[in-house]
Design an enzyme around this catalytic site. Structure first.
Site, mmCIF file in Angstrom:
data_model
loop_
_atom_site.group_PDB
_atom_site.id
_atom_site.type_symbol
_atom_site.label_atom_id
_atom_site.label_comp_id
_atom_site.label_asym_id
_atom_site.label_seq_id
_atom_site.Cartn_x
_atom_site.Cartn_y
_atom_site.Cartn_z
ATOM 1 N N LYS A 90 0.847 -1.205 0.000
ATOM 2 C CA LYS A 90 0.000 0.000 0.000
ATOM 3 C C LYS A 90 0.874 1.243 0.000
ATOM 4 C CE LYS A 90 -2.254 -0.893 3.797
ATOM 5 N NZ LYS A 90 -1.706 -2.220 4.121
ATOM 6 N N CYS A 174 -12.096 1.993 16.990
ATOM 7 C CA CYS A 174 -10.917 1.137 16.938
ATOM 8 C C CYS A 174 -10.020 1.217 18.158
ATOM 9 C CB CYS A 174 -10.126 1.370 15.659
ATOM 10 S SG CYS A 174 -9.174 2.859 15.560
#
Lengths: 809, 278
Positions: A90, A174
């Protein structure tokens, strides 16, 4: 084509000089695309500059190659401590996220069914009028991908301006449990260790996280030590086999939700075998247990009471509940009992997205504290973050409904007073009541106003709740049926959230603006703008300031400080005010720098001192607390340890100077195991777990538009054990239907994928916006952190008419 | 020897008709006693019979086993048949694992495959067409110059042993080249290299053609940074693409002549030195 074209020295030097001159001119103009640590244009005409990667919480540094106003290449930054020139797939392709074909370039307003393009003035005006009409029913939903100045501007607008605490961020989904875990044990948030622990540990334990795919650069930092001949023992405690497991010596397969039991089992054995670190515990620790009702700091107990509470957690009991064999528990306890081996525990969503998230975080910290595996390089319990600035922006700037900047609490009158003074706003401006947290905020937004839905206008920046919230039908899609609710979204591409937006604002992305991120190891890192945003896209920070200015013009008193001046004031070098709410003037000064320096003042309270902006700009990030000594700015690698942490008193060794019991002690917790809210039964016999994959970042809005990443992982799937597939007569690649009590979804089955769930268990990644798995997930939150549990709910699998997926999953 | 005891044992059994013709031969000194000559004859006969019997016996046993095959009912303990014409029967439990078929003996690891004779190094640097082909095939797999190449073939989703089988040392199989890793052994291969199809990627930032030479016969400067491409021979050696092969693979100290001119390879003090006035 002349293959042997001669590029002579003169030409090369000319190109280099031109690049330097251009950058100097730009620096003077304030766009400051300077070559701080960068290199002059190379033979391909590409000039390189540093920036942190846009993606995960590892916080790698990249070198961004720009040519003709476009990002054309990326390289790993070898001068960066975090990644030393390495990246993941990525990161190597992060430059391409800027150039998806459907990039948003103009503000859009929904009229009827369609989104029509409007001017920025009209867009800001529309939003400001909505807010001004009912400021108490306005909510701001931000992000762990917000830069620090963006988060700070939103925080100031809401808390110091509107006196409204309904500001929360997606990091609630998260990291919230990690925050409450740290607060419970150390009295202050964020890891004490850093990535250097990975270079020194002998043992690394992964507690329910797939680091090989999710934090690949950190994972390879560990396994590449083996290539240099070092011995490192890796242990994977997980609910399914992943790519991480392949590299681990031990794999402990646990039933979902039973990580609390495993941690308690280790603590039980440490006490029973008397292998806990008596000296460390006597000098530096105290004991706590839960109160009823549950609270962040619980109640103090003694070692004897703690021992008694742990009595039921024998290895045999742990095996019965968790499925991990008793001798593996003994193996873990033996490891922790050895003082000379350095143990690092790493975790992420497996432990945080958990209805007992706070409890399991506390318990893993407690195992480290009880066994004395704390405070030396390599001995660290560390929660990794998923987003690039969940730490830097959300946790430190405090863009949550109950926090103020620098770790202060909304509910604490002294803290409010201090913030009012620092912000120069009239006393009483900051509201004392905690606002709505994420799940609550969206629940209220999706409830009719006359039935208690007290949020009517929502401004979303830099996040995609339309795909990432759990139980999407109820928490997001319900908005379709409520005509009086107004959703404004600032984003770079059309997403599942913009589907239902009333106002869409095009935003600048990554190196199209200045920015500052803070990664998982307390490292604050900065970058300068390198290219122009496309079309009419503008910075999120500018949008917030422009909104504030419009409210000021409309007469909202909250937009004035104690002296009647506008809340957001920026001065140029001659100390004259610059009207940055006019986009043409926004880059006349460095707004980022001024907001950051304003925010820096707040960071001293919890000793999270940040370095000055210019010092950050010249470095590849610095780990706070950064203090000045002998004219140089020195970062802190290991907190609470003498000689490493400048705030530890002389002779103290280890000092938890933010201890919740105010005696320099950390807290060792006992928390009992509680069963999960939804477990498989006859009707829904499978566990459903959701998560991520290497190639795509979160909801995939950026990575799915990068050709390489999309082709490497084109769409979502459901991982299933081959025996289950055989039993249901499902073939590898066949489309099946997954159903939970909340929804159903069709996905191709993958029985020999990169993750191998055990029998009775499924896994679905959530990056695919054409396959919204969050329509099926459970909206149950941890009672303290309010973080939802995306990892466990009950599902059923149904074979449908034998449709086969023609493509490889 | 014909001792008196033996003579007594047999004397009665022997017919008188035997003794008279034997006696006439002169092997008997007197009836019942062998002369010296007789002794030698006896020894020769015994030895001859023994030797003959031995060799006949050898032949006999082979003949017997052949008979056993033709007569399946015959239960004869058969030795190992070593000429390879029959397969030993395997245990049922192992039947699924035993390799049968024509290549059952093939257990050669991949890296012991007979590699094609690599062509000798080119005498002159590759020409424009070869370079273009090499560049095209490289560009097909990279999003931009310097990006980690994509994997053009299916892979196992887990584990790196299968990657290293070919790419640890490099391999050429027919026309396919599996390049040796050009960088040090990082073991989480799939962190950077992902599978993607062979369609060509949009041109993002590919390197310009050619490389810089100060004059016609000068060694070309390195057109790319050295980082992640520390092993020059993996692309430029005998197992490289035709358009990239060096004319002199025997010289392994590459940086001695080929200068790394990419700005990323400049030492960190270059920027500060160039600012100083001479």
């Amino acid at each position: 084509m002349d293959e042997l074209s001669v590029v002579d020295r003169r030409h090369f030097l000319r190109m280099a000089a031109m690049a330097t001159a251009t950058s100097m001119a730009q620096a003077r103009a304030g766009t400051a695309a300077s070559n701080q640590g960068g290199v002059p244009a190379d033979r391909n005409g590409i000039s390189w500059n540093k920036a942190p990667c846009r993606f995960c919480g590892t916080g790698c540094h990249v070198q961004v190659g720009v040519r003709d106003g476009r990002v054309v290449a990326i390289a790993g930054d070898r001068a960066a401590d975090v990644n030393r020139g390495l990246l993941c797939v990525k990161g190597y392709h992060v430059g391409m996220i800027l150039y998806g074909r459907d990039r948003l370039t103009e503000p859009l307003l929904r009229r009827g069914d369609k989104l029509v393009s409007i001017s920025w003035d009209e867009a800001i005006d529309t939003l400001a009028r909505r807010v001004h009409a009912d400021p108490a029913k306005f909510a701001f939903y931000g992000s762990g991908q917000w830069t620090i100045p963006e988060g700070y501007a939103a925080q100031k607008l809401m808390k110091a301006g509107l006196g409204n605490n309904h500001i929360d961020a997606n990091a609630r989904l998260c990291m919230a449990s990690a925050v409450t875990g740290y607060l419970s044990c150390y009295g202050v948030d964020e890891p004490a260790g850093c990535y250097d622990d990975l270079d020194h540990c002998d043992v690394c334990i992964f507690w329910g996280n797939n680091a090989a795919e999710m934090h690949p650069v950190l994972f390879s930092r560990l396994i590449d030590r083996r290539a240099r001949g070092q011995r490192i023992e890796l242990i994977d405690i997980a609910t399914r086999r992943t790519r991480t497991t392949e590299h681990c010596q031990h794999y402990l397969e646990m039933r979902p939700h039973t990580d609390t039991v495993i941690a308690n089992g280790i603590a039980h054995l440490l006490l029973r075998n008397n292998t806990h670190d008596r000296r460390f515990v006597e000098n530096h620790c105290a004991f706590k247990a839960d109160t009823n009702p549950i609270s962040l700091h619980g109640r103090s107990i003694t070692l004897e009471e703690y021992r008694k509470m742990l009595e039921p957690y024998t290895p045999e009991h742990v095996e019965r509940v968790s499925g991990v064999p008793a001798d593996k528990i003994r193996m873990l306890a033996d490891l922790f009992g050895q003082r000379d081996r350095r143990i690092t525990s790493l975790w992420c969503m497996g432990m945080n997205q958990h209805t007992q998230g706070t409890a399991v975080n506390r318990l893993v910290h407690s195992v480290h504290l009880l066994s004395g595996h704390f405070g030396r390089p390599g001995d660290a319990p560390t929660s990794l973050t998923g987003q690039p600035s969940a730490c830097g922006t959300v946790r430190e700037v405090g863009t949550l409904c109950h926090l103020l900047p620098g770790g202060r609490m909304v509910a604490n009158a002294a803290h409010r007073e201090e913030c009012e003074r620092l912000w120069n706003v009239p006393p009483g401006r900051i509201r004392g009541a905690i606002g709505h947290h994420t799940v609550q905020m969206w629940e209220k937004f999706c409830t009719p106003t006359d039935k208690g839905g007290d949020i009517t206008t929502m401004f979303v920046q830099v996040t995609n709740p339309g795909q990432s919230l759990p139980d999407l039908e109820r928490l997001f899609r319900e908005k379709r049926n409520l005509a009086d609710k107004f959703l404004a979204v600032s984003d770079v591409y059309p997403t599942a959230t913009t589907e239902l937006a009333d106002l869409v604002l095009p935003a600048s992305l990554w190196v199209e603006k200045n920015g500052i991120f803070g990664n998982s190891e307390r490292r604050t890192q900065q970058w300068f703008r390198m290219i122009q945003p496309p079309g009419q896209a503008r910075d999120d920070c500018w949008m917030t300031i422009a909104l504030a200015r419009r409210l000021f013009d409309l007469g909202h008193m909250g937009m004035r400080d104690r002296d009647g001046r506008f809340l957001f004031s920026f001065l140029d070098d001659q100390r004259r005010e610059v009207p940055v709410w006019d986009w043409k003037r926004y880059y006349d000064v460095n707004v980022d720098k001024q907001l950051y320096e304003d925010y820096r003042r707040f960071t001293r309270l919890e000793h999270k001192d940040l370095a000055p902006y210019d010092v950050l700009a010249a470095s590849r990030g610095l780990r706070w607390p950064v203090v000045e000594s002998d004219g140089a700015w020195r970062e802190t690698k290991f907190r609470f340890v003498e000689n490493e942490d400048p705030y530890v008193g002389r002779g103290k060794g280890i000092q938890f100077y933010h201890s919740s019991t105010r005696n320099d002690r950390a807290q060792i917790w006992f928390c009992a195991y509680e069963p999960p809210p939804e477990a498989p039964n006859e009707e829904y016999p499978f566990w459903l777990c959701t998560g991520r994959v290497l190639e795509h970042w979160h909801t995939g809005t950026m990575t799915r538009r990068v050709e390489v990443l999309r082709r490497a992982m084109p769409r979502a799937y459901v991982e299933m054990h081959p025996d289950d597939a055989r039993r249901l007569a499902i073939q590898n690649g066949e489309i099946v239907e997954i159903a939970t009590r909340r929804g159903r979804l069709r996905l191709p089955a993958w029985t020999d994928g990169r993750g191998r769930p055990p029998r009775g268990s499924l896994f679905v990644p959530f990056f695919d916006e054409t396959k919204l798995i969050n329509l099926l997930t459970l909206n149950a939150v941890d009672p303290l952190s309010k973080e939802p549990d995306y990892k466990k709910c009950a599902a059923a699998v149904r074979k449908i008419n034998g449709e086969r997926d023609g493509q490889r999953p | 020897m014909c001792s008196s005891r033996a003579k007594n044992q047999w004397g009665a059994g022997w017919s008188a008709s035997m003794i008279r013709p034997v006696a006439r031969l002169g092997v008997l000194k007197r009836p019942g006693v062998l002369s010296a000559r007789g002794m030698w004859v006896l020894v020769t006969v015994v030895l001859t019979i023994s030797a003959t019997g031995y060799f006949v016996g050898l032949r006999e046993s082979r003949k017997t086993s052949a008979d056993a095959r033709l007569l399946p009912g015959l239960s004869v303990k058969k030795e190992e048949d070593t000429d390879g014409s029959t397969l030993p029967a395997a245990k049922y439990s192992e039947l699924s694992r035993i390799k049968l078929g024509p290549n059952r003996d093939w257990s050669v690891p991949l890296d012991k495959l007979v590699q094609p004779e690599s062509a000798p190094p080119p005498k002159a640097p590759p020409d424009a067409v070869q370079r273009d082909n090499a560049r095209t095939s490289r560009n097909e797999r990279r999003a931009f110059e310097g990006a980690p190449p994509l994997i053009p073939h299916p892979t196992l989703q887990q584990g790196v042993a299968s990657c290293l089988a070919c790419h640890e040392k490099g391999m050429v199989v027919g026309k396919k080249i599996a390049a040796k890793m050009s960088h040090p052994a990082y073991l989480n291969c799939t962190q950077c290299h992902v599978e993607a199809g062979p369609e060509s990627l949009t041109d993002f930032a590919m390197s310009k053609s050619g490389s810089d030479r100060a004059f016609d016969s000068a060694p070309p400067a390195l057109p790319h940074p050295v980082w992640m491409r520390e092993n020059c021979l993996s692309c430029h050696g005998p197992k490289g693409l035709a358009g990239l092969r060096t004319t002199h693979p025997e010289r392994t100290s590459c940086l001695q002549c080929h200068a790394p001119v990419a700005p990323q390879d400049a030492p960190p003090w270059v920027a500060s030195v160039s600012k100083e006035k001479p």
